[in-house]
Design a protein around this motif. Structure first.
Motif, PDB file in Angstrom:
ATOM      1  N   ARG A 147       6.627   7.336   2.181  1.00 35.95           N
ATOM      2  CA  ARG A 147       7.882   7.821   2.730  1.00 35.95           C
ATOM      3  C   ARG A 147       9.120   7.244   2.050  1.00 35.95           C
ATOM      4  NH1 ARG A 147      11.541   6.678   6.420  1.00 35.95           N
ATOM      5  NH2 ARG A 147      10.779   4.640   6.986  1.00 35.95           N
ATOM      6  N   LEU A 148       9.143   5.938   1.824  1.00 34.10           N
ATOM      7  CA  LEU A 148      10.370   5.299   1.337  1.00 34.10           C
ATOM      8  C   LEU A 148      10.037   4.205   0.341  1.00 34.10           C
ATOM      9  CD1 LEU A 148      13.454   5.061   1.613  1.00 34.10           C
ATOM     10  CD2 LEU A 148      13.080   3.526   3.537  1.00 34.10           C
ATOM     11  N   LEU A 149      10.723   4.234  -0.796  1.00 36.15           N
ATOM     12  CA  LEU A 149      10.569   3.235  -1.846  1.00 36.15           C
ATOM     13  C   LEU A 149      11.948   2.884  -2.367  1.00 36.15           C
ATOM     14  CD1 LEU A 149       8.706   1.638  -3.817  1.00 36.15           C
ATOM     15  CD2 LEU A 149       8.854   3.629  -5.338  1.00 36.15           C
ATOM     16  N   SER A 150      12.231   1.591  -2.466  1.00 36.21           N
ATOM     17  CA  SER A 150      13.518   1.157  -2.982  1.00 36.21           C
ATOM     18  C   SER A 150      13.320  -0.120  -3.785  1.00 36.21           C
ATOM     19  CB  SER A 150      14.494   0.920  -1.820  1.00 36.21           C
ATOM     20  OG  SER A 150      15.777   0.591  -2.294  1.00 36.21           O
ATOM     21  N   TYR A 151      14.043  -0.196  -4.905  1.00 37.21           N
ATOM     22  CA  TYR A 151      13.998  -1.408  -5.725  1.00 37.21           C
ATOM     23  C   TYR A 151      15.310  -1.562  -6.482  1.00 37.21           C
ATOM     24  CZ  TYR A 151      12.256   2.124  -9.096  1.00 37.21           C
ATOM     25  OH  TYR A 151      12.068   3.246  -9.862  1.00 37.21           O
ATOM     26  N   THR A 152      15.614  -2.803  -6.826  1.00 38.76           N
ATOM     27  CA  THR A 152      16.757  -3.031  -7.691  1.00 38.76           C
ATOM     28  C   THR A 152      16.351  -2.629  -9.104  1.00 38.76           C
ATOM     29  OG1 THR A 152      16.156  -5.341  -8.090  1.00 38.76           O
ATOM     30  CG2 THR A 152      17.670  -4.898  -6.245  1.00 38.76           C
ATOM     31  N   PHE A 153      17.351  -2.404  -9.954  1.00 36.25           N
ATOM     32  CA  PHE A 153      17.051  -1.864 -11.284  1.00 36.25           C
ATOM     33  C   PHE A 153      18.112  -2.325 -12.277  1.00 36.25           C
ATOM     34  CE2 PHE A 153      17.324   1.363 -14.581  1.00 36.25           C
ATOM     35  CZ  PHE A 153      15.989   1.602 -14.883  1.00 36.25           C
ATOM     36  N   ARG A 154      17.636  -2.781 -13.430  1.00 35.70           N
ATOM     37  CA  ARG A 154      18.549  -3.177 -14.499  1.00 35.70           C
ATOM     38  C   ARG A 154      17.864  -2.964 -15.840  1.00 35.70           C
ATOM     39  NH1 ARG A 154      20.359  -9.262 -14.581  1.00 35.70           N
ATOM     40  NH2 ARG A 154      18.248  -9.508 -15.354  1.00 35.70           N
ATOM     41  N   HIS A 155      18.605  -2.405 -16.790  1.00 37.61           N
ATOM     42  CA  HIS A 155      18.094  -2.219 -18.143  1.00 37.61           C
ATOM     43  C   HIS A 155      18.122  -3.562 -18.872  1.00 37.61           C
ATOM     44  CE1 HIS A 155      17.033  -0.207 -21.799  1.00 37.61           C
ATOM     45  NE2 HIS A 155      18.085  -0.715 -22.413  1.00 37.61           N
ATOM     46  N   GLY A 195      16.064 -11.915 -23.282  1.00 41.09           N
ATOM     47  CA  GLY A 195      16.726 -12.487 -22.112  1.00 41.09           C
ATOM     48  C   GLY A 195      18.080 -11.887 -21.791  1.00 41.09           C
ATOM     49  N   ALA A 196      18.531 -10.889 -22.557  1.00 35.99           N
ATOM     50  CA  ALA A 196      19.819 -10.247 -22.303  1.00 35.99           C
ATOM     51  C   ALA A 196      19.624  -8.998 -21.453  1.00 35.99           C
ATOM     52  CB  ALA A 196      20.489  -9.865 -23.627  1.00 35.99           C
ATOM     53  N   ALA A 197      20.590  -8.740 -20.586  1.00 38.51           N
ATOM     54  CA  ALA A 197      20.516  -7.577 -19.707  1.00 38.51           C
ATOM     55  C   ALA A 197      21.777  -6.746 -19.840  1.00 38.51           C
ATOM     56  CB  ALA A 197      20.332  -8.022 -18.259  1.00 38.51           C
ATOM     57  N   ASP A 198      21.648  -5.476 -19.501  1.00 40.86           N
ATOM     58  CA  ASP A 198      22.747  -4.528 -19.584  1.00 40.86           C
ATOM     59  C   ASP A 198      23.417  -4.406 -18.212  1.00 40.86           C
ATOM     60  OD1 ASP A 198      24.459  -2.580 -20.474  1.00 40.86           O
ATOM     61  OD2 ASP A 198      22.992  -0.960 -20.324  1.00 40.86           O
ATOM     62  N   GLY A 199      24.205  -5.399 -17.844  1.00 41.49           N
ATOM     63  CA  GLY A 199      24.956  -5.348 -16.596  1.00 41.49           C
ATOM     64  C   GLY A 199      24.191  -5.856 -15.391  1.00 41.49           C
ATOM     65  N   PRO A 200      24.815  -5.741 -14.217  1.00 45.64           N
ATOM     66  CA  PRO A 200      24.186  -6.213 -12.979  1.00 45.64           C
ATOM     67  C   PRO A 200      23.108  -5.248 -12.494  1.00 45.64           C
ATOM     68  CG  PRO A 200      26.299  -5.223 -12.489  1.00 45.64           C
ATOM     69  CD  PRO A 200      26.164  -5.224 -13.997  1.00 45.64           C
ATOM     70  N   TYR A 201      22.346  -5.716 -11.519  1.00 44.46           N
ATOM     71  CA  TYR A 201      21.327  -4.859 -10.906  1.00 44.46           C
ATOM     72  C   TYR A 201      21.992  -3.759 -10.095  1.00 44.46           C
ATOM     73  CZ  TYR A 201      17.469  -7.912 -12.139  1.00 44.46           C
ATOM     74  OH  TYR A 201      16.533  -8.616 -12.837  1.00 44.46           O
ATOM     75  N   THR A 202      21.406  -2.573 -10.174  1.00 47.72           N
ATOM     76  CA  THR A 202      21.768  -1.452  -9.320  1.00 47.72           C
ATOM     77  C   THR A 202      20.597  -1.263  -8.357  1.00 47.72           C
ATOM     78  OG1 THR A 202      20.846   0.138 -10.904  1.00 47.72           O
ATOM     79  CG2 THR A 202      23.203  -0.384 -11.105  1.00 47.72           C
TER      80      THR A 202
END
Length: 148
Positions: A71-79, A84-91
């Protein structure tokens, strides 16, 4: 003021279980998500990782926030940019599956915690081909995707 979000709803000719598997099984996500493999044990608080194909290169990361199959699935997401580098904050990415009459399911995707309207349009451009492929995959009757 409303928080910027990409919101998409579509009705699919499939079952909640088949759609759920398409969202959570890396062997299946590769079939429609441009060879991107998702992996998690899906316990809230556990990591979610996206990989390129069979390799070990992590392309995106997050943490499971809600897992209520089918029914429901949710997770944070970041490229992830690598090294060790990331493209911005988690969405946040949330999928809600609502059974409809017959063999149909309404899928509602909300990708929120975005920085502004430009980011919404960027995610719209990114999600649209994935969702088109997902529709084609789950509606195709491809039994390999349903069972293995």
């Amino acid at each position: 003021m409303t928080e910027p979000a990409f919101v998409h709803e579509m009705d699919l000719r499939t079952t909640p279980e088949r759609l759920w598997r398409a969202l959570t099984d890396g062997r299946v996500t590769r079939r429609y998500w441009f060879d991107r493999r998702i992996e998690s044990n899906w316990t809230p608080g556990s990591p979610v990782r996206f990989y390129d194909g069979d390799g070990d290169t992590v392309t995106d990361t997050g943490v499971v926030t809600v897992h209520e199959p089918p029914r429901l699935l949710s997770y944070t997401f970041r490229h992830e940019l690598g090294e060790g580098a990331a493209d911005g904050p988690y969405t946040r990415v949330s999928f809600t599956l609502m059974p409809l009459a017959g063999d149909r399911v309404r899928l509602r995707l909300v990708h929120d915690r975005l920085s502004g309207p430009d980011e919404v349009e960027g995610w719209r451009a990114g999600w649209t081909p994935i969702l088109d492929n997902l529709r084609e995959f789950v509606e195709s009757g491809d039994k390999a995707g349903a069972t293995g």
